[in-house]
Scaffold this motif. Structure first.
Motif, PDB file in Angstrom:
ATOM      1  N   ASP A  25      67.931  27.796  25.814  1.00  0.00           N
ATOM      2  CA  ASP A  25      67.732  27.184  27.131  1.00  0.00           C
ATOM      3  C   ASP A  25      66.726  27.961  27.978  1.00  0.00           C
ATOM      4  N   GLN A  26      66.808  29.287  27.954  1.00  0.00           N
ATOM      5  CA  GLN A  26      65.894  30.095  28.763  1.00  0.00           C
ATOM      6  C   GLN A  26      64.469  29.998  28.222  1.00  0.00           C
ATOM      7  N   ALA A  29      62.824  26.583  28.915  1.00  0.00           N
ATOM      8  CA  ALA A  29      62.335  26.470  30.296  1.00  0.00           C
ATOM      9  C   ALA A  29      61.008  27.203  30.461  1.00  0.00           C
ATOM     10  N   ASP A 161      72.653  27.526  35.438  1.00  0.00           N
ATOM     11  CA  ASP A 161      72.740  26.615  34.306  1.00  0.00           C
ATOM     12  C   ASP A 161      73.995  26.849  33.469  1.00  0.00           C
ATOM     13  N   LYS A 165      77.602  24.529  30.915  1.00  0.00           N
ATOM     14  CA  LYS A 165      77.870  24.911  29.532  1.00  0.00           C
ATOM     15  C   LYS A 165      79.354  24.815  29.192  1.00  0.00           C
ATOM     16  N   HIS A 193      67.258  28.740  35.295  1.00  0.00           N
ATOM     17  CA  HIS A 193      66.306  29.040  34.226  1.00  0.00           C
ATOM     18  C   HIS A 193      64.859  28.795  34.651  1.00  0.00           C
TER      19      HIS A 193
END
Length: 323
Positions: A25-26, A29, A161, A165, A193
């Motif tokens: 995810d990081q 982004a 974010d 999750k 992120h």
């Protein structure tokens, strides 16, 4: 530094930035942010899949943290590096520290050394405190800086974010309740992120900052009750909150990551318990960041918790469907 290759004054092609961990995810982004800022991201992952940003095909590269040659080849294909490494809360740290060393040494080996921006993914104190996840990041930072490659360490606190999750979202979706292992009086500078990516790009554009470490958070520092109020307003629903015990949090994380971790379960739970107890009770407030001084050197426009919340269309749709 402008988004053009530094290999030749005659070369006006966009700066190629290898984003390690691009499928996370990081990293994802960061790929999006680099592409939209005019850079040429190279999405590095173990098993690359076709990737587009705003209809533009993104270049991918296959590399494995356990394969030093593939890491060196990924560095070779880029002008600069965004380094994201898997969590050492749930994976053995030694292979990942070795990977950080390989990547940094490779970046330093070129006549024009390659600039590296290291995302620690969690807060890293100046000195080791005996917490395995933090200490592993501390060692990664040390070997990167010692390699001789110009590097900056960006050290985010807690991600907004995370609320979407597996360890937080189910209770929001089904109970309209934020359940998080933060005590009610814990000050947290939640960061998203996208803002982390923007700060990393700001560091990329300022090579004079090499050798520096920046702890970063978002523009709002809030406690759990206020977080629930802000999300309630943004998502147009009444959210309650629960300050989850560290014991319950650890057991829930065990269920989420069961079969996905290379660490022995009791050791994993023990480490999580120790560090979350410290997070909640440390006098230095590890989740609280005054961003004013950081923004003087990394000038970006940060996203408020409310604005971030309003962008989560999928979250709002699911909440609407349960109301």
């Amino acid at each position: 530094m402008k988004p053009h290759s530094t290999s030749s004054l005659q070369n006006t092609s966009p700066l190629r930035v290898a984003v390690f961990g691009a499928t996370g995810d990081q990293g994802a982004a960061q790929v999006r942010a680099l592409a939209r800022a005019g850079y040429h991201p190279v999405a590095v992952s173990r098993h690359p899949k076709p990737l587009t940003v705003d209809g533009i095909q993104i270049e991918t590269f296959a590399a494995d943290y356990g394969n030093a040659l593939s890491l060196k080849e990924a560095v070779e294909c880029a002008d600069a590096i965004f380094l994201n490494l898997p969590s050492t809360s749930f994976q053995a740290s030694e292979p990942l520290i070795a990977a950080a060393h390989t990547i940094a040494e490779s970046a330093a080996s070129y006549t024009t050394k390659k600039y590296l921006i290291f995302n620690t993914s969690l807060p890293v104190p100046e000195i080791k405190r005996g917490f395995a996840a933090q200490d592993a990041r501390h060692e990664m930072r040390r070997v990167i800086f010692a390699s001789g490659c110009p590097a900056v360490s960006i050290q985010p606190v807690v991600f907004l974010d995370n609320l979407l999750k597996g360890w937080a979202w189910p209770s929001i979706k089904t109970q309209n309740k934020i359940v998080y292992a933060h005590k009610e009086t814990l000050d947290v500078s939640w960061i998203c992120h996208d803002d982390l990516a923007a700060l990393m790009i700001a560091a990329l554009e300022r090579p004079e900052l090499a050798g520096r470490s920046f702890t970063v958070g978002g523009p709002d520092t809030v406690q759990l009750p206020l977080l629930a109020k802000i999300l309630s307003r943004a998502w147009r629903c009444k959210l309650s909150y629960e300050s989850q015990s560290v014991d319950d949090f650890c057991q829930g994380m065990h269920r989420v990551f069961q079969g996905k971790s290379s660490l022995e379960a009791d050791k994993l739970i023990g480490e999580l318990h120790r560090i979350y107890t410290w997070y909640n009770n440390a006098t230095e407030k590890p989740f609280c960041v005054d961003m004013a001084s950081v923004l003087k050197e990394l000038p970006v426009r940060l996203t408020s918790i409310e604005d971030w919340s309003k962008r989560q269309a999928e979250a709002q749709r699911l909440l609407d469907s349960t109301s």
